[in-house]
Design an enzyme around this catalytic site. Structure first.
Site, PDB file in Angstrom:
ATOM      1  CB  SER A 143     114.893 -73.496  39.933  1.00 18.43           C
ATOM      2  OG  SER A 143     113.730 -73.874  40.646  1.00 18.43           O
ATOM      3  CE1 TYR A 156     112.383 -74.786  35.224  1.00 15.92           C
ATOM      4  CE2 TYR A 156     112.276 -75.364  37.548  1.00 15.92           C
ATOM      5  CZ  TYR A 156     112.389 -74.413  36.558  1.00 15.92           C
ATOM      6  OH  TYR A 156     112.515 -73.081  36.899  1.00 15.92           O
TER       7      TYR A 156
HETATM    8  N1  LIG Z   1     108.790 -68.210  38.294  1.00 13.80           N
HETATM    9  C1  LIG Z   1     109.256 -69.152  39.115  1.00 13.80           C
HETATM   10  O1  LIG Z   1     108.521 -69.660  39.992  1.00 13.80           O
HETATM   11  C2  LIG Z   1     110.686 -69.605  38.998  1.00 13.80           C
HETATM   12  C3  LIG Z   1     111.239 -70.339  40.073  1.00 13.80           C
HETATM   13  C4  LIG Z   1     112.553 -70.754  39.961  1.00 13.80           C
HETATM   14  C5  LIG Z   1     113.299 -70.455  38.846  1.00 13.80           C
HETATM   15  N2  LIG Z   1     112.732 -69.738  37.820  1.00 13.80           N
HETATM   16  C6  LIG Z   1     113.557 -69.456  36.638  1.00 13.80           C
HETATM   17  O2  LIG Z   1     113.570 -68.061  36.417  1.00 13.80           O
HETATM   18  C7  LIG Z   1     113.934 -67.811  35.052  1.00 13.80           C
HETATM   19  C8  LIG Z   1     113.038 -66.731  34.480  1.00 13.80           C
HETATM   20  O3  LIG Z   1     111.719 -67.237  34.373  1.00 13.80           O
HETATM   21  P1  LIG Z   1     110.442 -66.400  34.849  1.00 13.80           P
HETATM   22  O4  LIG Z   1     109.914 -67.068  36.054  1.00 13.80           O
HETATM   23  O5  LIG Z   1     110.729 -64.957  34.894  1.00 13.80           O
HETATM   24  O6  LIG Z   1     109.409 -66.789  33.671  1.00 13.80           O
HETATM   25  P2  LIG Z   1     108.833 -65.912  32.452  1.00 13.80           P
HETATM   26  O7  LIG Z   1     108.169 -66.912  31.544  1.00 13.80           O
HETATM   27  O8  LIG Z   1     108.017 -64.795  32.986  1.00 13.80           O
HETATM   28  O9  LIG Z   1     110.135 -65.315  31.768  1.00 13.80           O
HETATM   29  C9  LIG Z   1     111.025 -66.136  31.044  1.00 13.80           C
HETATM   30  C10 LIG Z   1     111.514 -65.369  29.824  1.00 13.80           C
HETATM   31  O10 LIG Z   1     112.394 -66.226  29.063  1.00 13.80           O
HETATM   32  C11 LIG Z   1     112.078 -66.089  27.700  1.00 13.80           C
HETATM   33  N3  LIG Z   1     112.507 -67.271  26.942  1.00 13.80           N
HETATM   34  C12 LIG Z   1     111.912 -68.491  26.874  1.00 13.80           C
HETATM   35  N4  LIG Z   1     112.588 -69.291  26.027  1.00 13.80           N
HETATM   36  C13 LIG Z   1     113.640 -68.555  25.561  1.00 13.80           C
HETATM   37  C14 LIG Z   1     114.702 -68.837  24.667  1.00 13.80           C
HETATM   38  N5  LIG Z   1     114.808 -70.033  24.039  1.00 13.80           N
HETATM   39  N6  LIG Z   1     115.611 -67.861  24.426  1.00 13.80           N
HETATM   40  C15 LIG Z   1     115.510 -66.644  25.017  1.00 13.80           C
HETATM   41  N7  LIG Z   1     114.515 -66.322  25.860  1.00 13.80           N
HETATM   42  C16 LIG Z   1     113.596 -67.277  26.139  1.00 13.80           C
HETATM   43  C17 LIG Z   1     110.564 -65.896  27.676  1.00 13.80           C
HETATM   44  O11 LIG Z   1     110.117 -65.317  26.461  1.00 13.80           O
HETATM   45  C18 LIG Z   1     110.369 -64.988  28.882  1.00 13.80           C
HETATM   46  O12 LIG Z   1     110.450 -63.622  28.523  1.00 13.80           O
HETATM   47  C19 LIG Z   1     113.863 -69.170  34.349  1.00 13.80           C
HETATM   48  O13 LIG Z   1     115.174 -69.686  34.175  1.00 13.80           O
HETATM   49  C20 LIG Z   1     113.084 -70.013  35.325  1.00 13.80           C
HETATM   50  O14 LIG Z   1     113.372 -71.402  35.164  1.00 13.80           O
HETATM   51  C21 LIG Z   1     111.453 -69.307  37.876  1.00 13.80           C
END
Ligand SMILES: NC(=O)c1ccc[n+]([C@@H]2O[C@H](COP(=O)([O-])OP(=O)(O)OC[C@H]3O[C@@H](n4cnc5c(N)ncnc54)[C@H](O)[C@@H]3O)[C@@H](O)[C@H]2O)c1
Length: 267
Positions: A143, A156
Site C-alpha cells: 500500500s 496497517y
Molecule cells: N482498497 C484500498 O484502498 C487499498 C489501498 C492500498 C492497499 N490495499 C490492499 O489491497 C489488498 C486487497 O484489498 P482490497 O482493497 O481489494 O479489499 P477487499 O476487502 O475488497 O478484498 C480483500 C480480499 O481479501 C480477502 N481476505 C481477507 N482476509 C483474508 C484471509 N485471512 N485469507 C484470505 N483472504 C482474505 C477478503 O475476503 C477479500 O476478498 C489488501 O492487501 C489491501 O491492504 C487496498
C-alpha cells in the site's frame, strides 16, 4: 514475463476488489488460475467470472494467516496445473485507530493476514517456483501506507512497511532465478477494504467496536485501474507499482526528512 498465455497464477484475496480485478485481467491474457480467499461464496463467483473468459480456474478456500492452509494451497495449485509462474500475495485487511488504543487482537489479526500471509506465500511457493526452473513473477500487495505513515493507521502501516521491505529484498534474492518481484502500493481504491471487519475471526475480537478509518488524501480509483498497472509491472518486471500521482509529494517530503537526518561526512 513477456508472454503470459498458458502460464499459471495463484492469487490470494481473489474474491473481491483488487484481487478479483487481477484474476479477470490474467484470465483475459490466457493465464490459468488458482484463486484463494476466506469468503467461499464470493470466491466461487469470482472463479465463475474468470472461467467464463476461457481459462481453467481452481478456487481454493484459504486463510492466508494459516501456514498449513497456504501449504495446502500450494499443493493444490501445483497438483492441478503442474506449475506456478505468477504468485499474487494480495489478501489484506485494514485496521484503523491510534496505536495507543490498539487491542492486542488488532495487531494479531493484521499481522497474521497482511504480513504472515505474504510470508506464508513466499515460504509455500517460492522454493517450488525456483525448483521448477521456469522463471516467474511475484506480486505482493502492500500500500502507499507501506511507504508513508498516516496518523491513525499505525497497525496497517507497520504491516505494509514490512511487506515493502520483504519485497525489495526478495527482488534481490531472486534475481538469479529469473523470478521478478513487484510490490503494489496504491492509495485509495474502491473496494470492500473498509468493510474488512467482515472477515475478522471471532477469536481475534470480532465483537469489538467498529474501527475508525482515517480519511485518506487523493482519489479513490477503480480496482481495474490498479490491475492494469500490475499487468504492466508483470510484463515489464517493475519492482514498484505506484498508482496515484498524489503520493509523490508525500514520498518526497519523507525522503527529504530522512535525507536531512544523515550526519555530514567527517572532515
Ligand atoms: N482498497 C484500498 O484502498 C487499498 C489501498 C492500498 C492497499 N490495499 C490492499 O489491497 C489488498 C486487497 O484489498 P482490497 O482493497 O481489494 O479489499 P477487499 O476487502 O475488497 O478484498 C480483500 C480480499 O481479501 C480477502 N481476505 C481477507 N482476509 C483474508 C484471509 N485471512 N485469507 C484470505 N483472504 C482474505 C477478503 O475476503 C477479500 O476478498 C489488501 O492487501 C489491501 O491492504 C487496498
Amino acid at each position: 514475463m513477456k508472454d503470459l498465455r498458458g502460464k499459471t497464477a495463484v492469487i490470494t484475496g481473489a474474491a473481491s476488489g483488487i484481487g478479483r480485478a487481477m484474476a479477470l485481467d490474467l484470465a483475459r491474457r490466457g493465464v490459468q488460475l488458482t484463486l484463494a480467499d476466506v469468503e467461499p461464496e464470493a470466491l466461487d463467483a469470482a472463479a465463475g467470472e474468470a472461467g467464463a473468459l476461457g481459462v481453467r480456474v481452481l478456487p481454493v478456500p484459504t486463510d492466508v494467516s494459516d501456514y498449513a492452509a497456504m501449504r495446502a494451497l500450494a499443493d493444490a495449485a501445483f497438483d492441478h496445473f503442474g506449475a506456478v509462474h505468477i504468485l499474487c500475495n494480495n489478501a489484506g485487511i485494514s485496521v484503523g485507530g491510534a496505536l495507543q488504543e490498539a487491542r492486542h487482537e488488532d495487531w494479531q489479526w493484521a499481522i497474521g493476514v497482511n504480513l504472515w500471509g505474504v510470508i506464508h506465500g513466499v515460504e509455500a511457493f517460492v522454493p517450488r517456483m525456483i525448483e521448477q526452473g521456469q522463471g516467474g513473477h511475484i506480486v505482493n500487495t502492500a500500500s502507499m501506507a507501506g511507504l508513508i505513515a498516516s496518523k491513525g493507521l499505525g497497525i496497517y502501516n507497520t504491516t505494509k512497511y514490512a511487506v515493502v521491505g520483504l519485497s525489495e529484498t526478495l527482488a534481490k534474492d531472486l534475481r538469479d532465478d529469473g523470478i521478478g518481484v513487484s510490490v503494489l502500493c496504491p492509495m485509495g481504491v474502491r473496494t470492500r477494504i473498509r468493510e474488512s471487519e467482515r472477515n475478522r475471526p471471532a477469536a481475534l475480537g470480532a465483537q469489538g467496536p467498529a474501527q475508525p478509518q482515517p480519511d485518506l488524501v487523493g482519489r479513490w480509483i477503480s480496482p481495474q485501474e490498479v490491475s492494469a498497472r500490475v499487468m504492466e509491472a508483470i510484463e515489464t518486471n517493475q519492482l514498484y507499482v505506484l498508482t496515484h500521482f498524489e503520493g509523490r509529494e508525500h514520498w518526497d517530503r519523507r525522503a527529504g526528512r530522512i535525507h536531512h537526518a544523515f550526519p555530514d561526512a567527517p572532515q
